[in-house]
Write a protein that holds these residues in place. Structure first.
Motif, short mmCIF file in Angstrom:
data_model
loop_
_atom_site.label_atom_id
_atom_site.label_comp_id
_atom_site.label_asym_id
_atom_site.label_seq_id
_atom_site.Cartn_x
_atom_site.Cartn_y
_atom_site.Cartn_z
N LEU A 99 32.58 63.25 23.89
CA LEU A 99 32.98 62.46 25.06
C LEU A 99 34.28 61.72 24.76
O LEU A 99 35.23 61.77 25.55
N ASP A 100 34.36 61.05 23.60
CA ASP A 100 35.57 60.32 23.22
C ASP A 100 36.73 61.25 22.87
O ASP A 100 37.89 60.87 22.99
N LEU A 101 36.40 62.47 22.44
CA LEU A 101 37.46 63.45 22.17
C LEU A 101 38.10 63.97 23.45
O LEU A 101 39.16 64.57 23.42
N GLY A 102 37.43 63.73 24.58
CA GLY A 102 37.96 64.22 25.85
C GLY A 102 37.57 65.66 26.13
O GLY A 102 38.23 66.33 26.92
N LEU A 103 36.52 66.14 25.48
CA LEU A 103 36.09 67.52 25.68
C LEU A 103 35.26 67.71 26.95
O LEU A 103 35.07 68.83 27.41
N ILE A 104 34.76 66.60 27.52
CA ILE A 104 33.99 66.69 28.75
C ILE A 104 34.94 66.46 29.92
O ILE A 104 35.48 65.37 30.09
N TYR A 105 35.17 67.50 30.70
CA TYR A 105 36.08 67.40 31.84
C TYR A 105 35.38 66.87 33.09
O TYR A 105 35.99 66.19 33.90
N ASP A 106 34.10 67.23 33.26
CA ASP A 106 33.39 66.81 34.46
C ASP A 106 31.90 66.85 34.19
O ASP A 106 31.43 67.64 33.36
N ARG A 107 31.17 65.98 34.87
CA ARG A 107 29.71 66.01 34.84
C ARG A 107 29.23 65.56 36.20
O ARG A 107 29.78 64.63 36.80
N ARG A 108 28.22 66.29 36.69
CA ARG A 108 27.67 65.99 38.01
C ARG A 108 26.15 66.04 37.94
O ARG A 108 25.59 66.88 37.23
N ILE A 109 25.55 65.15 38.69
CA ILE A 109 24.09 65.11 38.76
C ILE A 109 23.68 65.50 40.17
O ILE A 109 24.05 64.84 41.14
N PRO A 158 44.18 73.24 29.01
CA PRO A 158 43.93 73.20 27.57
C PRO A 158 43.79 71.76 27.09
O PRO A 158 44.43 70.85 27.61
N TRP A 159 42.93 71.58 26.10
CA TRP A 159 42.72 70.26 25.53
C TRP A 159 43.97 69.82 24.79
O TRP A 159 44.69 70.61 24.18
N SER A 160 44.24 68.50 24.85
CA SER A 160 45.33 67.91 24.07
C SER A 160 44.89 66.53 23.60
O SER A 160 43.94 65.95 24.14
N ARG A 161 45.58 66.00 22.62
CA ARG A 161 45.23 64.68 22.06
C ARG A 161 45.24 63.57 23.10
O ARG A 161 44.54 62.58 22.97
N GLU A 162 46.04 63.74 24.13
CA GLU A 162 46.13 62.71 25.18
C GLU A 162 44.81 62.54 25.93
O GLU A 162 44.60 61.54 26.60
N MET A 163 43.92 63.51 25.82
CA MET A 163 42.62 63.45 26.51
C MET A 163 41.62 62.57 25.76
O MET A 163 40.59 62.21 26.30
N MET A 164 41.96 62.21 24.54
CA MET A 164 41.06 61.39 23.73
C MET A 164 41.06 59.95 24.23
O MET A 164 42.06 59.47 24.76
N SER A 165 39.92 59.29 24.05
CA SER A 165 39.86 57.87 24.40
C SER A 165 40.75 57.08 23.43
O SER A 165 41.07 57.55 22.33
N GLU A 166 41.11 55.88 23.84
CA GLU A 166 41.91 55.02 22.97
C GLU A 166 41.16 54.74 21.66
O GLU A 166 41.76 54.73 20.59
N GLU A 167 39.84 54.53 21.77
CA GLU A 167 39.02 54.27 20.58
C GLU A 167 39.06 55.44 19.61
O GLU A 167 39.15 55.25 18.40
N ALA A 168 39.00 56.66 20.14
CA ALA A 168 39.04 57.84 19.28
C ALA A 168 40.38 57.97 18.59
O ALA A 168 40.45 58.28 17.39
N LEU A 170 42.38 55.52 17.86
CA LEU A 170 42.40 54.48 16.83
C LEU A 170 41.60 54.92 15.60
O LEU A 170 42.04 54.77 14.47
N GLU A 171 40.40 55.44 15.84
CA GLU A 171 39.52 55.90 14.75
C GLU A 171 40.21 56.94 13.87
O GLU A 171 40.09 56.93 12.66
N LEU A 172 40.96 57.83 14.52
CA LEU A 172 41.61 58.92 13.78
C LEU A 172 43.04 58.61 13.38
O LEU A 172 43.71 59.44 12.76
N GLY A 173 43.54 57.43 13.74
CA GLY A 173 44.88 57.03 13.36
C GLY A 173 45.95 57.86 14.05
O GLY A 173 46.96 58.20 13.45
N LEU A 174 45.75 58.17 15.32
CA LEU A 174 46.67 59.05 16.04
C LEU A 174 47.56 58.30 17.03
O LEU A 174 47.92 58.81 18.07
N PHE A 175 47.95 57.08 16.68
CA PHE A 175 48.88 56.34 17.55
C PHE A 175 50.26 56.43 17.02
O PHE A 175 50.56 56.62 15.91
#
Length: 175
Positions: A99-109, A158-168, A170-175
């Motif tokens: 979820l924090d990596l930004g791999l989930i594009y959509d979810r519906r119930i 396609p997935w990119s680092r910009e899809m990651m949450s700010e917390e992720a 920070l965790e990975l040092g990608l700022f």
């Protein structure tokens, strides 16, 4: 978590990272536990990373993490519980939830209790894709009132680092 060397307490099935190929780790083999997140375990075995399912935590001398939810009184699927379930699925190589990596594009119930998820992977050739899809299905199936889970794996966009949450980031040092 600090890496720790632990003996396998019983023969256990695992999946190689990142190919997803099945491997059996024999009883008594020493492995290096590198990640223990979301109820799954990443170990180094014979120089390769492997993922051990949470149901096999006892083989590592650990107690399985069980994700538990209280059933809503209204008989509906609780969106917050769906989010908690998705947040409990971790990439086996990266200490961040999908979820924090930004791999989930959509979810519906759906009103019928169907949860539909559209997700991607960090790379189209990732062999762990089927394992992560199965993890999503399994975790969501444990949410009260979920009657069906559908997961669509896409690579557009396609997935990119910009899809990651700010917390992720920070965790990975990608700022």
């Amino acid at each position: 978590m600090e890496r720790q060397v632990v003996p396998i307490g019983r023969t256990v099935d695992a999946r190689l990272v990142p190919t997803g190929d099945p491997v059996t780790i024999p009883n008594g083999t020493f492995v290096t536990l590198t990640q223990s997140l979301g109820g799954t375990y990443t170990v180094v075995f014979n120089g390769n990373m492997a993922r051990i399912d949470g149901a096999d935590a006892d083989a590592l001398g650990l107690t399985p993490e069980v994700l538990e939810f209280e059933a809503p009184a209204n008989g509906q699927v609780d969106p917050d519980q769906v989010e908690r379930a998705l947040a409990s699925v971790f990439d086996p190589e990266i200490p961040v939830s999908i979820l924090d990596l930004g791999l989930i594009y959509d979810r519906r119930i759906g009103s019928d209790g169907t949860v539909s998820v559209v997700m991607t992977l960090t790379a189209p050739g990732c062999g762990m894709g089927p394992v992560l899809v199965d993890d999503v299905k399994s975790r969501l199936a444990g949410v009260p009132n979920v009657r069906n889970v559908e997961v669509e794996l896409v690579f557009d966009p396609p997935w990119s680092r910009e899809m990651m949450s700010e917390e992720a980031r920070l965790e990975l040092g990608l700022f």
